[in-house]
Enzyme design. Structure first.
Site, mmCIF file in Angstrom:
data_model
loop_
_atom_site.group_PDB
_atom_site.id
_atom_site.type_symbol
_atom_site.label_atom_id
_atom_site.label_comp_id
_atom_site.label_asym_id
_atom_site.label_seq_id
_atom_site.Cartn_x
_atom_site.Cartn_y
_atom_site.Cartn_z
ATOM 1 N N HIS A 158 104.319 48.020 56.511
ATOM 2 C CA HIS A 158 103.155 48.643 55.738
ATOM 3 C C HIS A 158 101.850 48.722 56.271
ATOM 4 C CE1 HIS A 158 104.660 48.026 51.478
ATOM 5 N NE2 HIS A 158 105.432 47.264 52.124
ATOM 6 N N ASP A 352 94.590 51.998 59.649
ATOM 7 C CA ASP A 352 95.148 51.552 58.459
ATOM 8 C C ASP A 352 96.385 52.018 58.257
ATOM 9 O OD1 ASP A 352 95.164 50.052 55.962
ATOM 10 O OD2 ASP A 352 93.188 51.033 55.476
HETATM 11 P P1 ADP Z 1 95.504 46.649 52.417
HETATM 12 O O1 ADP Z 1 96.885 46.617 52.034
HETATM 13 O O2 ADP Z 1 95.249 46.638 53.936
HETATM 14 O O3 ADP Z 1 94.596 45.565 51.623
HETATM 15 P P2 ADP Z 1 95.069 49.170 50.802
HETATM 16 O O4 ADP Z 1 93.892 50.102 50.524
HETATM 17 O O5 ADP Z 1 96.355 49.745 51.026
HETATM 18 O O6 ADP Z 1 94.795 48.079 51.851
HETATM 19 O O7 ADP Z 1 95.091 48.521 49.536
HETATM 20 C C1 ADP Z 1 94.336 47.523 48.807
HETATM 21 C C2 ADP Z 1 94.730 47.362 47.485
HETATM 22 O O8 ADP Z 1 94.032 46.257 47.109
HETATM 23 C C3 ADP Z 1 94.055 48.426 46.550
HETATM 24 O O9 ADP Z 1 95.240 48.912 45.648
HETATM 25 C C4 ADP Z 1 92.895 48.059 45.705
HETATM 26 O O10 ADP Z 1 92.862 48.570 44.584
HETATM 27 C C5 ADP Z 1 93.105 46.630 45.970
HETATM 28 N N1 ADP Z 1 91.800 45.953 46.162
HETATM 29 C C6 ADP Z 1 91.230 46.258 47.211
HETATM 30 N N2 ADP Z 1 89.808 45.461 47.088
HETATM 31 C C7 ADP Z 1 90.012 44.921 45.928
HETATM 32 C C8 ADP Z 1 89.110 43.961 45.175
HETATM 33 N N3 ADP Z 1 87.837 44.029 45.481
HETATM 34 N N4 ADP Z 1 89.586 43.782 44.090
HETATM 35 C C9 ADP Z 1 90.485 44.055 43.658
HETATM 36 N N5 ADP Z 1 91.509 44.538 44.197
HETATM 37 C C10 ADP Z 1 91.079 45.174 45.350
HETATM 38 O O1 F6P Z 2 99.321 45.983 53.152
HETATM 39 C C1 F6P Z 2 99.018 45.120 54.346
HETATM 40 C C2 F6P Z 2 99.061 43.713 53.976
HETATM 41 O O2 F6P Z 2 98.878 42.908 55.117
HETATM 42 C C3 F6P Z 2 100.177 43.161 53.088
HETATM 43 O O3 F6P Z 2 101.364 42.846 53.866
HETATM 44 C C4 F6P Z 2 99.375 41.872 52.607
HETATM 45 O O4 F6P Z 2 99.888 41.391 51.259
HETATM 46 C C5 F6P Z 2 98.107 42.448 52.146
HETATM 47 O O5 F6P Z 2 97.821 43.235 53.498
HETATM 48 C C6 F6P Z 2 97.038 41.699 51.951
HETATM 49 O O6 F6P Z 2 96.882 40.353 52.845
HETATM 50 P P1 F6P Z 2 97.523 39.109 52.437
HETATM 51 O O7 F6P Z 2 98.584 39.006 51.757
HETATM 52 O O8 F6P Z 2 97.368 38.207 53.787
HETATM 53 O O9 F6P Z 2 96.067 38.339 51.653
#
Ligand code: ADP
Ligand code: F6P
Length: 447
Positions: A158, A352
């Protein structure tokens, strides 16, 4: 047809409204819905008993069995905090200078992968198809093969994968990649990640090939949720609190890959260079604390606290706060309404894997009056979202100019940009991503 077995370190808590933020669980939750599935991983808790293999705790919700195990504090530290998030995370996000290598952490990482395999193996049936996720579990397929598992096993990464010239900074990097020969199919997010991983495979004579499968969301469901959410008391309160100001929104885990200091610097440059917009905009940054036990994340949090204080100190007036910054998670059903009410989304990661927030923002919009997406070139989503205002996140002035441009766009221009973005988000859903990956995995000849 056999069951789908998902293996990931992080597993959602299906009975709780507030979920840990992160793209993996969001993308996969949409993918498993409606399939007979078992989702296996870490419970999120620690145990004091590290002498015996833990028995998975199971819970069945809407046809999906969630099976999780606890880890000991020592395992959690070596496997999750140190090797996965103190080493592989920065390395794969091109931040070699931030990685911390200790041979003992690698040993714990292998130990936990083997533990996961032992805990899972007794739950498997011969016709199950296994799908392992993310950098915490590179060697998991090999650990399962070592136990005699012959099922089809796929792997999906991912996060980004860097060129071999960077990845080889990890001592023994080739050994980690060699274990990936155990997988029947390897997926990554973008064409750039495919090139980099395949380069590493071929330079090290590793018999494996990666393919790109871009993850998405469930845009129909998310749009409906955003429409409903916009009518809730919380979201109405947000709108009233703006007093007609333009809402700029950022939503990210509090992670150094998300470019938050650079983003705040860009917003400060915008306020300095475009003074006509002072008092006309409010920037809401939602950044729930993530991996708070890893030192680099604690340092970032302190840095952001100071930076926000400084920017607000310089620019605030007695009746206007330029940045609202919150580090607690917002439930997804409220977050959807925030996206819908936002006029501008400012999403500027330094690197990202995909960035689902960008896709969620687009899905939440009103097509007759959509907001503007400002997106980093270095988000995995960027190649699919070329109609966003694309910026280099390292340049505060470029962010400032994009914000000014977003403030000036007419409704017609916003609609023109939104159309292709929405078409792309509607096409490349989480369901399509999972189906294409699993179809390709089922089609593999296995030995
Ligand atoms: P990552 O996997 O690195 O966190 P992504 O943008 O792909 O980045 O995914 C983040 C996910 O987490 C999104 O579905 C988003 O809605 C959720 N998310 C991010 N910030 C918050 C938050 N403050 N509260 C709830 N959900 C969140
Ligand atoms: O999407 C990338 C990622 O590292 C996932 O593998 C992971 O679940 C998510 O971000 C949030 O991080 P964590 O599991 O360390 O809270």
């Amino acid at each position: 047809m056999g069951r789908l077995i998902i293996v990931s370190n992080r597993v959602p808590s299906p009975r709780e409204r507030s979920q840990p933020a992160g793209g993996l669980t969001v993308g996969l939750r949409d993918a498993v819905r409606g399939n007979e599935s078992l989702w296996f991983g870490w419970s999120g808790a620690t145990t004091t008993d590290s002498d015996n293999d833990p028995t998975p705790a199971t819970d069945v919700v809407e046809g999906v069995t969630y099976a999780t195990i606890d880890l000991s504090a020592r395992q959690l530290e070596g496997f999750y905090q140190n090797f996965s998030n103190g080493l592989l995370w920065p390395l794969c996000h091109y931040r070699v200078g931030m990685m911390n290598y200790r041979r003992s952490d690698w040993e714990t990482y292998l130990e936990v992968n083997a533990l996961f395999a032992r805990a899972l193996v007794d739950m498997l049936r011969p016709d199950d198809i296994i799908w392992v996720h993310d950098y915490h579990l590179f060697p998991m397929g090999q650990a399962l093969r070592d136990l005699g598992v012959t099922n089809r096993i796929g792997f999906f990464l991912h996060i980004p994968f860097p060129p071999w010239s960077l990845f080889r900074s990890l001592p023994g990097a080739d050994l980690l990649l060699r274990d990936m020969e155990a997988y029947d199919l390897i997926g990554v997010q973008t064409a750039e990640d495919v090139d980099n991983l395949n380069q590493s495979f071929s330079l090290n004579d590793i018999n494996a090939r990666a393919q790109a499968f871009a993850i998405g969301i469930d845009p129909v469901e998310f749009h409906a949720q955003a429409v409903r959410s916009a009518e809730t008391a919380d979201v109405r309160r947000l709108v009233e609190s703006l007093h007609g100001r333009t809402l700029i929104l950022g939503v990210d885990r509090l992670d150094y890959s998300k470019g938050l200091p650079e983003r705040f610097a860009g917003y400060a440059a915008f306020l300095s260079r475009y003074p006509q917009y002072r008092g006309q905009v409010t920037f809401l940054q939602v950044a729930p604390v993530s991996r708070g036990d890893v030192e680099e994340y604690r340092v970032l949090r302190r840095q952001l606290d100071e930076q926000v204080g400084r920017i607000n100190g310089v620019h605030a007036t007695f009746d206007w706060t330029p940045i609202r910054y919150m580090t607690s998670p917002v439930p997804r059903d409220i977050l959807a309404g925030f996206y819908r009410e936002a006029d501008i989304a400012l999403i500027t990661p330094l690197r990202d894997g995909m960035n689902l927030v960008a896709k969620e923002f687009i899905a939440a919009q009103d097509a007759a009056d959509p907001g503007v997406l400002i997106l980093s070139h270095f988000a995995g989503a960027a190649p699919e979202m070329m109609d966003a205002l694309l910026v280099n996140p390292y340049d505060p002035d470029e962010i400032a100019d994009a914000l000014a441009l977003a403030m000036e766009t007419t409704t017609e221009q916003r609609i023109a940009r939104f159309g292709p973005l929405n078409a792309e988000v509607t096409r490349g859903t989480a369901g399509v991503w999972a189906r294409e990956f699993l179809d390709a995995l089922r089609a593999r000849d296995v030995g």
